[in-house]
Design an enzyme around this catalytic site. Structure first.
Site, PDB file in Angstrom:
ATOM      1  N   HIS A 102       0.847  -1.203   0.000  1.00 16.25           N
ATOM      2  CA  HIS A 102       0.000   0.000   0.000  1.00 16.25           C
ATOM      3  C   HIS A 102       0.874   1.241   0.000  1.00 16.25           C
ATOM      4  CE1 HIS A 102       0.630  -1.512   4.085  1.00 16.25           C
ATOM      5  NE2 HIS A 102       0.719  -0.244   4.467  1.00 16.25           N
ATOM      6  N   HIS A 104       0.911   5.282   0.984  1.00 23.38           N
ATOM      7  CA  HIS A 104       0.254   6.303   1.808  1.00 23.38           C
ATOM      8  C   HIS A 104       0.308   7.642   1.076  1.00 23.38           C
ATOM      9  CE1 HIS A 104       0.422   3.933   5.665  1.00 23.38           C
ATOM     10  NE2 HIS A 104       1.431   3.362   5.060  1.00 23.38           N
TER      11      HIS A 104
HETATM   12  P1  5GP Z   1       1.828   0.378   7.287  1.00 25.03           P
HETATM   13  O1  5GP Z   1       2.231   0.633   8.712  1.00 25.03           O
HETATM   14  O2  5GP Z   1       1.710  -1.096   6.972  1.00 25.03           O
HETATM   15  O3  5GP Z   1       2.638   1.123   6.276  1.00 25.03           O
HETATM   16  O4  5GP Z   1       0.389   0.998   7.128  1.00 25.03           O
HETATM   17  C1  5GP Z   1      -0.802   0.321   7.378  1.00 25.03           C
HETATM   18  C2  5GP Z   1      -1.864   1.379   7.442  1.00 25.03           C
HETATM   19  O5  5GP Z   1      -3.108   0.728   7.369  1.00 25.03           O
HETATM   20  C3  5GP Z   1      -1.826   2.203   8.728  1.00 25.03           C
HETATM   21  O6  5GP Z   1      -1.702   3.580   8.404  1.00 25.03           O
HETATM   22  C4  5GP Z   1      -3.143   1.863   9.406  1.00 25.03           C
HETATM   23  O7  5GP Z   1      -3.708   2.970  10.039  1.00 25.03           O
HETATM   24  C5  5GP Z   1      -3.997   1.367   8.262  1.00 25.03           C
HETATM   25  N1  5GP Z   1      -4.984   0.360   8.619  1.00 25.03           N
HETATM   26  C6  5GP Z   1      -4.793  -0.700   9.455  1.00 25.03           C
HETATM   27  N2  5GP Z   1      -5.919  -1.447   9.493  1.00 25.03           N
HETATM   28  C7  5GP Z   1      -6.819  -0.852   8.665  1.00 25.03           C
HETATM   29  C8  5GP Z   1      -8.166  -1.160   8.316  1.00 25.03           C
HETATM   30  O8  5GP Z   1      -8.770  -2.134   8.744  1.00 25.03           O
HETATM   31  N3  5GP Z   1      -8.777  -0.317   7.440  1.00 25.03           N
HETATM   32  C9  5GP Z   1      -8.142   0.787   6.928  1.00 25.03           C
HETATM   33  N4  5GP Z   1      -8.841   1.553   6.096  1.00 25.03           N
HETATM   34  N5  5GP Z   1      -6.877   1.110   7.265  1.00 25.03           N
HETATM   35  C10 5GP Z   1      -6.220   0.296   8.119  1.00 25.03           C
END
Ligand code: 5GP
Length: 140
Positions: A102, A104
């Site tokens: 993903h 951001h």
């Molecule tokens: P990472 O830390 O893997 O780069 O980012 C994961 C992102 O996914 C975080 O910013 C977190 O807030 C978001 N996130 C985690 N669980 C969910 C969810 O169930 N739904 C959505 N829309 N975002 C999520």
């Protein structure tokens, strides 16, 4: 890392879990981050089994960038800012918490980013829906 098809974003892609969607096409989905680091924090994901950027097949490169640009432009308009921060964490040791690739996108200023925490607090769904409506209205 092997792809775990029970991860949260895989479930969102299959429609098994809800998300607040802002944009979708055949190869990508963009939706509101549930624990936003800034107002308008949006995630763009490819519709393919990829854990990190290094697992992304070349067939999806262009689609991801087109969607990031489209959503980024909408964020600039919706939040009246030229500053859009984009980041991508590949791998647990880099801080990746959801094992589906993903990107951001955050409409922001450096001041806001210095004080905001990553994935720290659940946002109110109604507020998130309001931001999503603004972003959708600003999409070209
Ligand atoms: P990472 O830390 O893997 O780069 O980012 C994961 C992102 O996914 C975080 O910013 C977190 O807030 C978001 N996130 C985690 N669980 C969910 C969810 O169930 N739904 C959505 N829309 N975002 C999520």
């Amino acid at each position: 890392m092997a792809y775990d098809n029970q991860n949260i974003f895989a479930k969102i892609l299959r429609g098994e879990l809800p998300c607040i969607k802002v944009y979708e096409d055949d190869l990508t989905l963009a939706f509101m981050d549930i624990m936003p680091q800034t107002d308008g924090h949006t995630l763009v994901i490819p519709k393919v089994e990829a854990v990190t950027l290094f697992d992304l097949p070349a067939s999806h490169y262009e689609a991801c960038f087109i969607t990031m640009k489209k959503v980024g432009n909408a964020l600039q308009k919706a939040f009246s800012t030229e500053g859009i921060m984009m980041f991508q964490l590949s791998g647990e040791s880099a801080g990746q918490t959801v094992p589906h690739l993903h990107f951001h996108l955050l409409p922001t200023s450096i001041q806001t980013l210095r004080t905001s925490k990553h994935a720290a607090q659940m946002a109110d769904q109604t507020v998130l829906q309001g931001f999503a409506d603004r972003i959708i209205a600003a999409l070209d």
